[in-house]
Scaffold this active site. Sequence first.
Site, PDB file in Angstrom:
ATOM      1  CG  HIS A 104       9.481  54.101  20.722  1.00 28.19           C
ATOM      2  ND1 HIS A 104       9.710  54.849  21.899  1.00 28.19           N
ATOM      3  CD2 HIS A 104       8.382  53.320  20.794  1.00 28.19           C
ATOM      4  CE1 HIS A 104       8.893  54.380  22.886  1.00 28.19           C
ATOM      5  NE2 HIS A 104       8.000  53.473  22.155  1.00 28.19           N
ATOM      6  CE1 TYR A 133      16.082  59.712  25.093  1.00 23.83           C
ATOM      7  CE2 TYR A 133      17.765  59.914  26.677  1.00 23.83           C
ATOM      8  CZ  TYR A 133      17.105  59.165  25.574  1.00 23.83           C
ATOM      9  OH  TYR A 133      17.551  57.826  25.458  1.00 23.83           O
ATOM     10  N   PRO A 136      24.726  55.904  29.724  1.00 21.10           N
ATOM     11  CG  PRO A 136      23.366  55.000  31.413  1.00 21.10           C
ATOM     12  CD  PRO A 136      24.806  55.642  31.122  1.00 21.10           C
ATOM     13  CE  LYS A 139      23.546  55.339  20.027  1.00 25.59           C
ATOM     14  NZ  LYS A 139      22.813  54.682  18.935  1.00 25.59           N
ATOM     15  CE1 TYR A 155      17.067  56.858  20.714  1.00 28.82           C
ATOM     16  CE2 TYR A 155      18.281  58.178  22.007  1.00 28.82           C
ATOM     17  CZ  TYR A 155      17.391  57.081  21.910  1.00 28.82           C
ATOM     18  OH  TYR A 155      16.662  56.648  23.042  1.00 28.82           O
TER      19      TYR A 155
HETATM   20  P1  FAS Z   1      27.682  42.510  30.177  1.00 29.67           P
HETATM   21  O1  FAS Z   1      28.168  43.137  31.396  1.00 29.67           O
HETATM   22  O2  FAS Z   1      26.045  42.670  29.849  1.00 29.67           O
HETATM   23  O3  FAS Z   1      27.768  40.851  30.284  1.00 29.67           O
HETATM   24  C1  FAS Z   1      28.929  40.297  30.826  1.00 29.67           C
HETATM   25  C2  FAS Z   1      28.790  38.818  31.307  1.00 29.67           C
HETATM   26  O4  FAS Z   1      29.922  38.280  31.730  1.00 29.67           O
HETATM   27  C3  FAS Z   1      27.873  39.125  32.352  1.00 29.67           C
HETATM   28  O5  FAS Z   1      26.841  38.358  32.382  1.00 29.67           O
HETATM   29  C4  FAS Z   1      28.988  38.593  33.531  1.00 29.67           C
HETATM   30  O6  FAS Z   1      28.225  37.842  34.693  1.00 29.67           O
HETATM   31  C5  FAS Z   1      30.043  37.797  32.628  1.00 29.67           C
HETATM   32  N1  FAS Z   1      31.244  37.433  33.224  1.00 29.67           N
HETATM   33  C6  FAS Z   1      32.016  38.592  33.931  1.00 29.67           C
HETATM   34  N2  FAS Z   1      33.245  38.148  34.214  1.00 29.67           N
HETATM   35  C7  FAS Z   1      33.115  36.646  33.993  1.00 29.67           C
HETATM   36  C8  FAS Z   1      33.929  35.747  34.355  1.00 29.67           C
HETATM   37  N3  FAS Z   1      35.253  35.874  34.823  1.00 29.67           N
HETATM   38  N4  FAS Z   1      33.762  34.216  33.683  1.00 29.67           N
HETATM   39  C9  FAS Z   1      32.620  34.157  33.183  1.00 29.67           C
HETATM   40  N5  FAS Z   1      31.519  35.069  32.840  1.00 29.67           N
HETATM   41  C10 FAS Z   1      31.817  36.466  33.343  1.00 29.67           C
HETATM   42  N6  FAS Z   1      23.154  50.305  28.072  1.00 29.67           N
HETATM   43  C11 FAS Z   1      22.158  50.992  27.341  1.00 29.67           C
HETATM   44  O7  FAS Z   1      22.133  51.088  26.192  1.00 29.67           O
HETATM   45  N7  FAS Z   1      21.317  51.605  28.158  1.00 29.67           N
HETATM   46  C12 FAS Z   1      21.106  51.470  29.440  1.00 29.67           C
HETATM   47  O8  FAS Z   1      20.140  52.087  30.005  1.00 29.67           O
HETATM   48  C13 FAS Z   1      21.831  50.850  30.005  1.00 29.67           C
HETATM   49  N8  FAS Z   1      22.014  50.664  31.696  1.00 29.67           N
HETATM   50  C14 FAS Z   1      22.706  49.978  32.068  1.00 29.67           C
HETATM   51  C15 FAS Z   1      22.958  49.686  33.611  1.00 29.67           C
HETATM   52  C16 FAS Z   1      23.722  49.113  34.337  1.00 29.67           C
HETATM   53  C17 FAS Z   1      23.867  48.793  35.768  1.00 29.67           C
HETATM   54  C18 FAS Z   1      24.979  48.829  33.575  1.00 29.67           C
HETATM   55  C19 FAS Z   1      26.009  48.087  34.333  1.00 29.67           C
HETATM   56  C20 FAS Z   1      25.133  48.803  32.245  1.00 29.67           C
HETATM   57  C21 FAS Z   1      23.954  49.347  31.391  1.00 29.67           C
HETATM   58  N9  FAS Z   1      23.951  49.633  30.247  1.00 29.67           N
HETATM   59  C22 FAS Z   1      23.009  50.173  29.415  1.00 29.67           C
HETATM   60  C23 FAS Z   1      25.193  49.220  29.177  1.00 29.67           C
HETATM   61  C24 FAS Z   1      24.695  47.589  29.262  1.00 29.67           C
HETATM   62  O9  FAS Z   1      23.632  47.249  28.480  1.00 29.67           O
HETATM   63  C25 FAS Z   1      25.763  46.859  28.578  1.00 29.67           C
HETATM   64  O10 FAS Z   1      26.505  47.681  27.389  1.00 29.67           O
HETATM   65  C26 FAS Z   1      25.665  45.739  27.924  1.00 29.67           C
HETATM   66  O11 FAS Z   1      25.257  44.996  29.079  1.00 29.67           O
HETATM   67  C27 FAS Z   1      27.072  44.948  27.225  1.00 29.67           C
HETATM   68  O12 FAS Z   1      26.838  43.750  27.008  1.00 29.67           O
HETATM   69  P2  FAS Z   1      27.969  42.614  27.270  1.00 29.67           P
HETATM   70  O13 FAS Z   1      29.204  43.421  26.769  1.00 29.67           O
HETATM   71  O14 FAS Z   1      27.436  41.396  26.908  1.00 29.67           O
HETATM   72  O15 FAS Z   1      28.279  42.828  28.741  1.00 29.67           O
HETATM   73  C1  PHB Z   2      15.949  52.337  29.212  1.00 35.11           C
HETATM   74  O1  PHB Z   2      14.636  52.139  28.715  1.00 35.11           O
HETATM   75  O2  PHB Z   2      16.368  51.631  29.960  1.00 35.11           O
HETATM   76  C2  PHB Z   2      16.757  53.258  28.599  1.00 35.11           C
HETATM   77  C3  PHB Z   2      16.408  54.070  27.607  1.00 35.11           C
HETATM   78  C4  PHB Z   2      17.225  55.262  26.822  1.00 35.11           C
HETATM   79  C5  PHB Z   2      18.416  55.389  27.299  1.00 35.11           C
HETATM   80  C6  PHB Z   2      18.962  54.610  28.488  1.00 35.11           C
HETATM   81  C7  PHB Z   2      18.073  53.774  29.098  1.00 35.11           C
HETATM   82  O3  PHB Z   2      19.114  56.358  26.859  1.00 35.11           O
END
Ligand code: FAS
Ligand code: PHB
Length: 391
Positions: free
Chosen positions: A72, A201, A293, A297, A385
């Site tokens: 994009h 957005y 989100p 980032k 971005y």
């Molecule tokens: P993660 O949380 O992805 O991974 C951590 C892992 O550690 C998990 O698999 C968990 O099960 C494991 N874990 C935890 N405790 C443990 C333990 N005691 N022992 C072993 N394993 C354990 N970011 C965006 O950029 N755009 C979005 O739209 C967006 N939407 C999101 C929606 C939700 C609901 C959430 C919660 C986050 C969202 N994020 C988004 C942010 C998300 O993408 C995070 O930044 C990304 O998952 C970060 O990755 P990790 O740091 O690997 O953490």
């Molecule tokens: C998504 O596609 O999940 C998405 C895209 C842009 C954002 C957040 C989430 O800023």
Amino acid sequence: MRTTVGIIGAGPAGLLLARLLRRAGIESVVLESRDRAYVERRQRAGILEQGTVDVLRAAGAGERMDREGLRHDGIELRFDRRRHRVDFPGLTGGRSVTVYAQTEVCKDLIALQLEEGGPLLFEAEALVVEGAEGDRPRIPFRHQGREDVLECEYVVGCDGFWGVARKAFPDGISRVFERSYPYAWLGILADVAPSHDELVYARHERGFALLSMRSPAVSRLYLQVPAGTEAGQWDDKEIWEELERRLETDDDWRLERGPITQKSVTPMRSFVHEPMRHGRLFLAGDAAHIVPPTGAKGLNLAAGDVVTLARALVHERETGSPELLDAYSATCLRRVWQAERFSYDMTTLLHRAPDATPFDARLQLARLERIASSRAAETDLAEAYTGFPLA
Ligand code: FAS
Ligand code: PHB
């Protein structure tokens, strides 16, 4: 069990770190508390910055991303029923982003780790991190009903916001900076072609909306809802009607509807834990920081942390010098705080706070007008971005 680097968590941070270390000949073990299906199915991020795309390619994990990811070159800001497109390459000297979901990144990295990498144990819950101040930190963990201990030279907490690694920091060391927002995102997946070819957005007096996508046939859309909303409180018809209102324009653009296949609510928070290192324990990704989100980032910050850490571990292995490890926290936090600033700016620019006054509304529109009419303001958004340098 013994290894060089004990990694807690098989999200994007833990999986990418294991891959980078493997490619550098440094062994690691990944402990993941959930099962594989949960990690691969969990709907989260959708946008990869240019830097993250480059890292995945260089790590030999970009083949399907290059085939299925959608490049994009811009986003559309929508306000007052107007449409303003931000041209990324034109403003940043050629940078773009790629739409390729976190679920797919994790699937690709898990497959590579299982094929070529060191041990990746699912349903292996790390219970605590011990001895971070010493030479041999250890991770007691429970796997398949048995308790075991992973002895390491280094431990990296990639265990997300709710993990255990951060708890191993002594209270006198930890400094937490946080803000929660009075709203959340209700996200849906729908089997319908996206109604626009780039992300939209929208700032609307009724609240924020985002049109995103997962493929040419699957749409991903978000609605700002009050904090604490349950996904079940909204039926499909209400969701589509509200999205149409908030995405409306003064031209003949239309939002196409389709079957909603997934609904979830994401709370909004800004959070930073400093420092990101204590002795031989390092934090990476959501274990150290959370951004709302709106700026897309989260996943990309996690990638930046582990690229910095892998580089520092390789440097120490090759030269014996700990200087990059000693600089890890400060190096990451410079990037983290820029992402926190951008994510906060995008969030307050586009969301309608429950206590917003008419002055606040006019201020948002003035900020959007500034971006739409000033190359300097637009460039700041485009640079942030598409991503900060990983150096
Ligand atoms: P993660 O949380 O992805 O991974 C951590 C892992 O550690 C998990 O698999 C968990 O099960 C494991 N874990 C935890 N405790 C443990 C333990 N005691 N022992 C072993 N394993 C354990 N970011 C965006 O950029 N755009 C979005 O739209 C967006 N939407 C999101 C929606 C939700 C609901 C959430 C919660 C986050 C969202 N994020 C988004 C942010 C998300 O993408 C995070 O930044 C990304 O998952 C970060 O990755 P990790 O740091 O690997 O953490
Ligand atoms: C998504 O596609 O999940 C998405 C895209 C842009 C954002 C957040 C989430 O800023």
